[in-house]
Motif scaffolding. Structure first.
Motif, PDB file in Angstrom:
ATOM      1  N   GLY A 197       5.107  -9.081  -2.791  1.00  0.00           N
ATOM      2  CA  GLY A 197       4.875  -7.755  -2.240  1.00  0.00           C
ATOM      3  C   GLY A 197       5.894  -6.739  -2.718  1.00  0.00           C
ATOM      4  O   GLY A 197       6.985  -7.093  -3.185  1.00  0.00           O
ATOM      5  N   LEU A 198       5.557  -5.465  -2.564  1.00  0.00           N
ATOM      6  CA  LEU A 198       6.381  -4.385  -3.114  1.00  0.00           C
ATOM      7  C   LEU A 198       7.040  -3.522  -2.050  1.00  0.00           C
ATOM      8  O   LEU A 198       7.686  -2.529  -2.380  1.00  0.00           O
ATOM      9  CB  LEU A 198       5.511  -3.477  -4.000  1.00  0.00           C
ATOM     10  CG  LEU A 198       4.735  -4.147  -5.131  1.00  0.00           C
ATOM     11  CD1 LEU A 198       3.880  -3.112  -5.856  1.00  0.00           C
ATOM     12  CD2 LEU A 198       5.674  -4.833  -6.097  1.00  0.00           C
ATOM     13  N   GLY A 199       6.877  -3.865  -0.788  1.00  0.00           N
ATOM     14  CA  GLY A 199       7.358  -3.001   0.282  1.00  0.00           C
ATOM     15  C   GLY A 199       8.797  -3.254   0.684  1.00  0.00           C
ATOM     16  O   GLY A 199       9.517  -4.065   0.089  1.00  0.00           O
ATOM     17  N   PHE A 216       0.844  -1.195   0.000  1.00  0.00           N
ATOM     18  CA  PHE A 216       0.000   0.000   0.000  1.00  0.00           C
ATOM     19  C   PHE A 216       0.885   1.253   0.000  1.00  0.00           C
ATOM     20  O   PHE A 216       0.711   2.165  -0.822  1.00  0.00           O
ATOM     21  CB  PHE A 216      -0.906  -0.042   1.231  1.00  0.00           C
ATOM     22  CG  PHE A 216      -1.991   1.003   1.290  1.00  0.00           C
ATOM     23  CD1 PHE A 216      -1.998   2.122   0.459  1.00  0.00           C
ATOM     24  CD2 PHE A 216      -3.017   0.885   2.195  1.00  0.00           C
ATOM     25  CE1 PHE A 216      -3.011   3.075   0.525  1.00  0.00           C
ATOM     26  CE2 PHE A 216      -4.032   1.824   2.279  1.00  0.00           C
ATOM     27  CZ  PHE A 216      -4.019   2.924   1.439  1.00  0.00           C
ATOM     28  N   LEU A 217       1.864   1.295   0.898  1.00  0.00           N
ATOM     29  CA  LEU A 217       2.719   2.475   1.013  1.00  0.00           C
ATOM     30  C   LEU A 217       3.540   2.693  -0.245  1.00  0.00           C
ATOM     31  O   LEU A 217       3.687   3.823  -0.727  1.00  0.00           O
ATOM     32  CB  LEU A 217       3.634   2.334   2.232  1.00  0.00           C
ATOM     33  CG  LEU A 217       4.584   3.509   2.506  1.00  0.00           C
ATOM     34  CD1 LEU A 217       3.816   4.817   2.638  1.00  0.00           C
ATOM     35  CD2 LEU A 217       5.396   3.240   3.763  1.00  0.00           C
ATOM     36  N   THR A 218       4.074   1.629  -0.820  1.00  0.00           N
ATOM     37  CA  THR A 218       4.886   1.762  -2.031  1.00  0.00           C
ATOM     38  C   THR A 218       4.057   2.278  -3.200  1.00  0.00           C
ATOM     39  O   THR A 218       4.487   3.176  -3.943  1.00  0.00           O
ATOM     40  CB  THR A 218       5.528   0.414  -2.395  1.00  0.00           C
ATOM     41  OG1 THR A 218       6.423   0.024  -1.348  1.00  0.00           O
ATOM     42  CG2 THR A 218       6.303   0.497  -3.703  1.00  0.00           C
ATOM     43  N   ASP A 225      -2.519  -5.252  -7.257  1.00  0.00           N
ATOM     44  CA  ASP A 225      -3.872  -4.751  -7.479  1.00  0.00           C
ATOM     45  C   ASP A 225      -4.516  -4.307  -6.166  1.00  0.00           C
ATOM     46  O   ASP A 225      -5.279  -3.336  -6.143  1.00  0.00           O
ATOM     47  CB  ASP A 225      -4.741  -5.823  -8.145  1.00  0.00           C
ATOM     48  CG  ASP A 225      -4.778  -5.689  -9.663  1.00  0.00           C
ATOM     49  OD1 ASP A 225      -4.443  -4.603 -10.177  1.00  0.00           O
ATOM     50  OD2 ASP A 225      -5.138  -6.673 -10.336  1.00  0.00           O
ATOM     51  N   LEU A 226      -4.225  -5.016  -5.088  1.00  0.00           N
ATOM     52  CA  LEU A 226      -4.741  -4.580  -3.788  1.00  0.00           C
ATOM     53  C   LEU A 226      -4.183  -3.203  -3.434  1.00  0.00           C
ATOM     54  O   LEU A 226      -4.921  -2.308  -3.002  1.00  0.00           O
ATOM     55  CB  LEU A 226      -4.380  -5.589  -2.696  1.00  0.00           C
ATOM     56  CG  LEU A 226      -4.751  -5.167  -1.269  1.00  0.00           C
ATOM     57  CD1 LEU A 226      -6.236  -4.855  -1.141  1.00  0.00           C
ATOM     58  CD2 LEU A 226      -4.335  -6.255  -0.270  1.00  0.00           C
ATOM     59  N   GLY A 227      -2.873  -3.015  -3.616  1.00  0.00           N
ATOM     60  CA  GLY A 227      -2.279  -1.717  -3.352  1.00  0.00           C
ATOM     61  C   GLY A 227      -2.897  -0.629  -4.203  1.00  0.00           C
ATOM     62  O   GLY A 227      -3.221   0.473  -3.728  1.00  0.00           O
ATOM     63  N   ARG A 228      -3.118  -0.934  -5.481  1.00  0.00           N
ATOM     64  CA  ARG A 228      -3.730   0.047  -6.383  1.00  0.00           C
ATOM     65  C   ARG A 228      -5.160   0.367  -5.971  1.00  0.00           C
ATOM     66  O   ARG A 228      -5.601   1.524  -6.039  1.00  0.00           O
ATOM     67  CB  ARG A 228      -3.684  -0.457  -7.823  1.00  0.00           C
ATOM     68  CG  ARG A 228      -2.300  -0.384  -8.455  1.00  0.00           C
ATOM     69  CD  ARG A 228      -2.358  -0.674  -9.938  1.00  0.00           C
ATOM     70  NE  ARG A 228      -2.520  -2.086 -10.219  1.00  0.00           N
ATOM     71  CZ  ARG A 228      -1.544  -2.891 -10.631  1.00  0.00           C
ATOM     72  NH1 ARG A 228      -0.326  -2.415 -10.792  1.00  0.00           N
ATOM     73  NH2 ARG A 228      -1.789  -4.163 -10.881  1.00  0.00           N
ATOM     74  N   ALA A 229      -5.904  -0.659  -5.536  1.00  0.00           N
ATOM     75  CA  ALA A 229      -7.286  -0.431  -5.114  1.00  0.00           C
ATOM     76  C   ALA A 229      -7.339   0.436  -3.858  1.00  0.00           C
ATOM     77  O   ALA A 229      -8.191   1.330  -3.740  1.00  0.00           O
ATOM     78  CB  ALA A 229      -7.981  -1.768  -4.862  1.00  0.00           C
ATOM     79  N   CYS A 230      -6.447   0.170  -2.911  1.00  0.00           N
ATOM     80  CA  CYS A 230      -6.403   0.973  -1.682  1.00  0.00           C
ATOM     81  C   CYS A 230      -6.089   2.432  -2.000  1.00  0.00           C
ATOM     82  O   CYS A 230      -6.724   3.353  -1.454  1.00  0.00           O
ATOM     83  CB  CYS A 230      -5.361   0.404  -0.717  1.00  0.00           C
ATOM     84  SG  CYS A 230      -5.771  -1.208  -0.011  1.00  0.00           S
ATOM     85  N   VAL A 231      -5.123   2.648  -2.876  1.00  0.00           N
ATOM     86  CA  VAL A 231      -4.757   4.013  -3.244  1.00  0.00           C
ATOM     87  C   VAL A 231      -5.883   4.674  -4.034  1.00  0.00           C
ATOM     88  O   VAL A 231      -6.190   5.858  -3.845  1.00  0.00           O
ATOM     89  CB  VAL A 231      -3.436   4.027  -4.040  1.00  0.00           C
ATOM     90  CG1 VAL A 231      -3.154   5.411  -4.612  1.00  0.00           C
ATOM     91  CG2 VAL A 231      -2.285   3.576  -3.142  1.00  0.00           C
TER      92      VAL A 231
END
Length: 342
Positions: free
Chosen positions: A188-190, A26-28, A228-234
């Motif tokens: 993950g991307l973090g 999410f942060l990344t 996609d989860l990170g993108r959806a959260c953002v």
């Protein structure tokens, strides 16, 4: 000539779980979209602080502390325009953070759009199937099944904390969102953890010497990639930040499923078996069938949950806002190496 207007202050964010699988991604993704946003992130010690700083640079400031330090959580939340709770089902910490947002002077603004935003990362297991070894017959929609979702029993995973968010949001007038993803796959991307708890499936498979399924083997989970989860959260956060133009609902209506597609455990474990067999890590690519009781006896209750459960959802509220997943090649994410992939 009109005098120059001073630049608007940058939004500030406080996040827990920044070194976790979900929180880190999410942060990344957020920093890619909003590179100048000023972030303070909770970490346990100086070693984690160094990891975070070296990965993100000066725009992310580590805050050493713990989720049990409720006073610290309140102090940090009181200074932030956005608070993200990325450490899962921790009710007391969630309430402390929400209380902290009410101490922010902006919370008293007459314009609701100027008040702080609180985001809880939850999960869709609350609507998982009741019977292990059989596929859940119900696909839950966060629109059509809303009334049933609001009265789920608190014995179900995350429900007690989800209800606490809604209750506190109503009582304290907090602009709160609860985001509920299902199974998550991919790297993950973090800065910290890049593997999901699904890696535990890999450990059980290696211990068994072959991939296996429980019960009828018909179980399926709604699924999406971690990116996609990170993108959806953002996406939801940026929609929420649009002020009076936002289409996002908060508080008692601020619960959003996030999903991309449905994936059967049979297809998923078969893909995992093909990879592990090709790498010489298991002796056969065939999938073994076990009873749920056999799995519990050999590997424990959590293994039975991993290999015999189901949870099927539709993110109708999120999709109605225009969000679409990008990562649909699930077999690549299951089979990619190095690392654990299941």
């Amino acid at each position: 000539m009109s005098p120059l207007q001073p630049p608007a202050p940058l939004p500030t964010l406080f996040i827990t779980g920044a070194l976790g699988y979900i929180g880190g991604t999410f942060l990344t993704v957020l920093k890619r979209s909003q590179p100048s946003i000023l972030v303070r992130a909770l970490v346990r010690d100086s070693a984690q602080a160094d990891i975070l700083s070296s990965f993100y640079g000066w725009t992310v400031t580590p805050v050493i502390g713990s989720l049990d330090d409720f006073s610290l959580l309140q102090q940090e939340a009181a200074k932030a325009d956005i608070v993200i709770q990325g450490c899962g089902d921790y009710r007391d910490a969630v309430v402390a953070l929400m209380q902290g947002t009410t101490l922010n002077p902006k919370h008293k603004s007459s314009k609701a759009s100027e008040r702080p935003i609180f985001i809880q990362i939850s999960g869709s297991s609350s609507v998982g199937g009741n019977v292990l070894g059989e596929n859940s017959p119900r696909v839950w929609s966060d629109v059509a099944d809303w009334d049933d979702m609001m009265v789920l029993d608190e014995s179900r995973t995350s429900v007690r904390t989800d209800k606490a968010v809604r209750k506190a949001s109503a009582e304290m007038n907090v602009r709160a969102l609860t985001l509920a993803p299902p199974t998550i796959i991919g790297r993950g991307l973090g800065a910290g953890r890049i593997e999901t708890h699904q890696r535990t499936m890999y450990d059980f498979i290696m211990k068994n010497g072959a991939v296996f399924l429980g019960g009828e083997g018909t179980n399926a989970w709604s699924t999406l990639s971690i990116e996609d989860l990170g993108r959806a959260c953002v996406f939801l956060l940026e929609e929420a930040m649009k002020g009076d133009e936002t289409r996002v609902q908060f508080g008692e209506n601020g619960y959003y499923f996030i999903e991309a597609f449905e994936l059967s455990l049979a297809d998923r474990t078969k893909a995992c078996a093909e990879r592990l067999y090709k790498e010489g890590k298991i002796a056969t690519p065939e999938v073994q069938m076990k009873t749920v009781e056999e799995i519990k006896s050999e590997y424990g209750v959590f293994a039975a949950y991993l290999f015999a459960s189901s949870c099927r959802i539709k993110a109708d509220k999120l999709r109605s806002l225009g969000w679409k997943p990008l990562d649909l090649d699930w077999s690549r994410m299951v089979q990619e190496a190095p690392g654990y992939r299941c």
